[in-house]
Every structure is written in C-alpha cells, then in structure tokens.
Scaffold this motif. Structure first.
Motif, PDB file in Angstrom:
ATOM      1  N   ALA A   1       1.138  -0.966  -0.072  1.00 51.97           N
ATOM      2  CA  ALA A   1       0.166   0.325  -0.349  1.00 51.97           C
ATOM      3  C   ALA A   1       0.846   1.380   0.234  1.00 51.97           C
ATOM      4  O   ALA A   1       0.486   2.575  -0.935  1.00 51.97           O
ATOM      5  CB  ALA A   1      -0.510   0.310   1.211  1.00 51.97           C
TER       6      ALA A   1
ATOM      7  N   HIS B   1     -14.989  -5.964  -0.752  1.00 46.66           N
ATOM      8  CA  HIS B   1     -13.838  -6.812  -0.666  1.00 46.66           C
ATOM      9  C   HIS B   1     -12.741  -7.784  -0.367  1.00 46.66           C
ATOM     10  O   HIS B   1     -12.875  -8.951  -0.582  1.00 46.66           O
ATOM     11  CB  HIS B   1     -13.232  -5.681   0.867  1.00 46.66           C
TER      12      HIS B   1
ATOM     13  N   GLY C   1      -9.526  -7.171   4.263  1.00 46.14           N
ATOM     14  CA  GLY C   1     -10.071  -5.855   3.315  1.00 46.14           C
ATOM     15  C   GLY C   1     -11.220  -5.540   4.324  1.00 46.14           C
ATOM     16  O   GLY C   1     -11.029  -5.613   5.567  1.00 46.14           O
TER      17      GLY C   1
ATOM     18  N   TRP D   1     -14.758  -0.496   3.989  1.00 49.28           N
ATOM     19  CA  TRP D   1     -13.335   0.929   3.729  1.00 49.28           C
ATOM     20  C   TRP D   1     -12.677   1.193   2.690  1.00 49.28           C
ATOM     21  O   TRP D   1     -12.246   2.105   2.000  1.00 49.28           O
ATOM     22  CB  TRP D   1     -12.669   1.422   5.304  1.00 49.28           C
ATOM     23  N   ASN D   2     -12.065  -0.071   2.577  1.00 53.94           N
ATOM     24  CA  ASN D   2     -11.391   0.007   0.821  1.00 53.94           C
ATOM     25  C   ASN D   2     -12.150   0.440  -0.362  1.00 53.94           C
ATOM     26  O   ASN D   2     -11.764   0.960  -0.883  1.00 53.94           O
ATOM     27  CB  ASN D   2     -11.904  -1.736   0.318  1.00 53.94           C
ATOM     28  N   TRP D   3     -13.459   0.886  -0.361  1.00 58.88           N
ATOM     29  CA  TRP D   3     -13.777   1.350  -1.106  1.00 58.88           C
ATOM     30  C   TRP D   3     -14.671   2.427  -0.976  1.00 58.88           C
ATOM     31  O   TRP D   3     -15.159   2.910  -2.063  1.00 58.88           O
ATOM     32  CB  TRP D   3     -15.258   0.251  -1.692  1.00 58.88           C
TER      33      TRP D   3
ATOM     34  N   HIS E   1     -12.337  -6.902  -5.292  1.00 61.88           N
ATOM     35  CA  HIS E   1     -11.074  -6.536  -4.927  1.00 61.88           C
ATOM     36  C   HIS E   1     -10.441  -8.095  -4.970  1.00 61.88           C
ATOM     37  O   HIS E   1     -10.911  -8.671  -3.929  1.00 61.88           O
ATOM     38  CB  HIS E   1     -10.747  -5.374  -4.460  1.00 61.88           C
ATOM     39  N   SER E   2      -9.364  -8.341  -5.407  1.00 63.54           N
ATOM     40  CA  SER E   2      -8.728  -9.433  -4.559  1.00 63.54           C
ATOM     41  C   SER E   2      -9.486 -10.574  -4.638  1.00 63.54           C
ATOM     42  O   SER E   2      -9.796 -11.068  -5.079  1.00 63.54           O
ATOM     43  CB  SER E   2      -8.085  -8.849  -3.443  1.00 63.54           C
TER      44      SER E   2
ATOM     45  N   LEU F   1      -3.510  -2.112  -3.660  1.00 61.12           N
ATOM     46  CA  LEU F   1      -4.865  -1.505  -3.415  1.00 61.12           C
ATOM     47  C   LEU F   1      -4.514   0.165  -4.267  1.00 61.12           C
ATOM     48  O   LEU F   1      -5.773   0.174  -3.837  1.00 61.12           O
ATOM     49  CB  LEU F   1      -3.657  -1.429  -1.628  1.00 61.12           C
TER      50      LEU F   1
ATOM     51  N   LEU G   1      -7.843   0.679  -6.155  1.00 57.76           N
ATOM     52  CA  LEU G   1      -8.622   1.110  -5.837  1.00 57.76           C
ATOM     53  C   LEU G   1      -9.048   2.452  -5.306  1.00 57.76           C
ATOM     54  O   LEU G   1      -9.848   2.674  -5.656  1.00 57.76           O
ATOM     55  CB  LEU G   1      -8.911   0.025  -4.518  1.00 57.76           C
ATOM     56  N   THR G   2      -8.233   2.708  -5.655  1.00 62.17           N
ATOM     57  CA  THR G   2      -8.428   4.499  -5.600  1.00 62.17           C
ATOM     58  C   THR G   2      -8.232   5.333  -6.735  1.00 62.17           C
ATOM     59  O   THR G   2      -7.814   6.117  -7.147  1.00 62.17           O
ATOM     60  CB  THR G   2      -7.255   4.863  -4.778  1.00 62.17           C
TER      61      THR G   2
END
Length: 223
Positions: free
Chosen positions: A12, A39, A43, A46-48, A104-105, A206, A209-210
């Motif tokens: 990250a 997630h 995770g 909050w990951n999203w 994700h993942s 990570l 995701l952003t």
C-alpha cells in the motif's frame, strides 16, 4: 518471516504510477443496477470509499451502492453463501431485477463461487474482478486462514472453481490487473477465460482501488 499483513501494508505504501488518464465522470444510467462491492483478504468496506464516492459523483443513489463487510478468514464457500443472501435482500429492497458485483482481490473468488455454484448468474448482470487471485497467488503461502489456503496456486478450491467454463452464461465478466500489483503473483492470475480482461498501467494492489482511470473504466463496464 514477515507476515502477509506486513506485506499488504508495504504494498500500500508503494508509489503508484498510472498509465490511465482520468477522463470526466460518466453519468449513471437512469435506473442503474444496485452495486455490491466485495473486499478481499484483510480488507473491509472502507476499501471502497474512493470508488463509492466516484459512483455517487456520477449520479448513483446511496441505496444503489452497498460496500459489504464479511469475515475474510472463513472459507470463500461460506462467504459465497452469505453473498447470495445479501443479493436476495438487495433485490427485494430495491425492486431491481439484477445487481452488479465489483470485487477486489479475494472478493473475486467468493463471488465467482456464488455465480458458478449458487445460481448467481441469474441475479448478477455485471461482475468485476480488480486484482483478483483468480488462479491463485504465491503470497497466500504466507498466511494460514482457510481463505488463504484456498487462494494458493493449485488449491482444491481453485481447481473446482476454474474447472470447465470460467465464465458461465448470464453474467458479463470483466477483470483489471497490473504487472506491478505486488500481491497477486503471478500478476496475470486475475485474467479469466471468457472475460473482458484489461491490463492497467503500473499500479500496485491497493492503489487499483483508488485509481481514477480504473474507477471510470469499471463504471463504464457496469453502466
């Protein structure tokens, strides 16, 4: 030996170099499918945060966006059963005919189990795997939860999941993967036969995701 949790934290912290431009936000369809965000290992919902904000900025209502929390240590088969319940509840609450699932993942694994073995293709319009270990990852050898054992290359779980048709009819499948992922090893493990598979720029696990470019491409895919 350094723990898998340490590895995820280190990944990250890596600098993300993105080759995807960030074009203007794409407007949401008039009556979009509800979107369930799933997630991965270690995770949480909050990951999203960033991607959910992007969907809202594009016009999605709050009741159409569900960032889901689950016990990431349990078998992906158990999580798939819980996801099946959530999808049913979401359809009943919204009156929609189908949902979209963005993962994700490790979220790609439990959601694929739901699609393939629990009738999910009848209820899911679009499925997305971002940095998913769809054919395993060597990093899973450093953690020892049931879910980690299932993510290991050559596991019985993955053998059954990937046997025969990897993309059963009824759902549109899309994946996004990066050679700079750092957690999914080999990186192209994410690629699923029969899906629309997109290789991104050099983006770590990570940061996928952003990344604005990935976010918009995913929105366009599920629109």
């Amino acid at each position: 030996m350094r723990s898998a949790r340490w590895i995820l934290t280190a990944v990250a912290a890596l600098t993300s170099v993105t080759a995807l431009a960030a074009p203007p936000a794409t407007a949401a369809p008039a009556d979009p499918d509800p979107v369930i965000f799933v997630h991965g290992w270690n995770g949480g919902a909050w990951n999203w945060n960033d991607m959910v904000s992007d969907f809202k900025a594009a016009g999605y209502a709050d009741d159409r966006l569900i960032a889901w929390d689950y016990d990431h240590t349990q078998s992906n088969k158990t999580t798939a059963e819980e996801l099946s319940t959530l999808v049913g509840e979401t359809l009943a609450a919204t009156g929609a005919e189908k949902v979209d699932i963005i993962t994700h993942s490790m979220g790609g694994l439990n959601s694929r189990w739901y699609l393939k073995f629990l009738g999910g293709t009848a209820k899911v319009d679009d499925w997305v795997s971002i940095g998913g270990p769809n054919h395993g990852t060597e990093v899973a050898g450093l953690c020892f939860d049931t879910s980690c054992e299932e993510m290991r290359v050559g596991s019985e779980f993955l053998g059954r999941l990937n046997e025969g048709d990897e993309t059963p009819d009824g759902t549109n499948y899309g994946t996004w993967w990066s050679t700079c992922d750092g957690v999914i090893n080999p990186a192209d493990s994410t690629v699923v036969d029969g899906a629309s598979n997109t290789r991104t720029g050099c983006i770590n696990h990570l940061a996928l995701l952003t990344d604005d470019g990935v976010s918009q491409q995913v929105r366009d895919f599920v629109a």
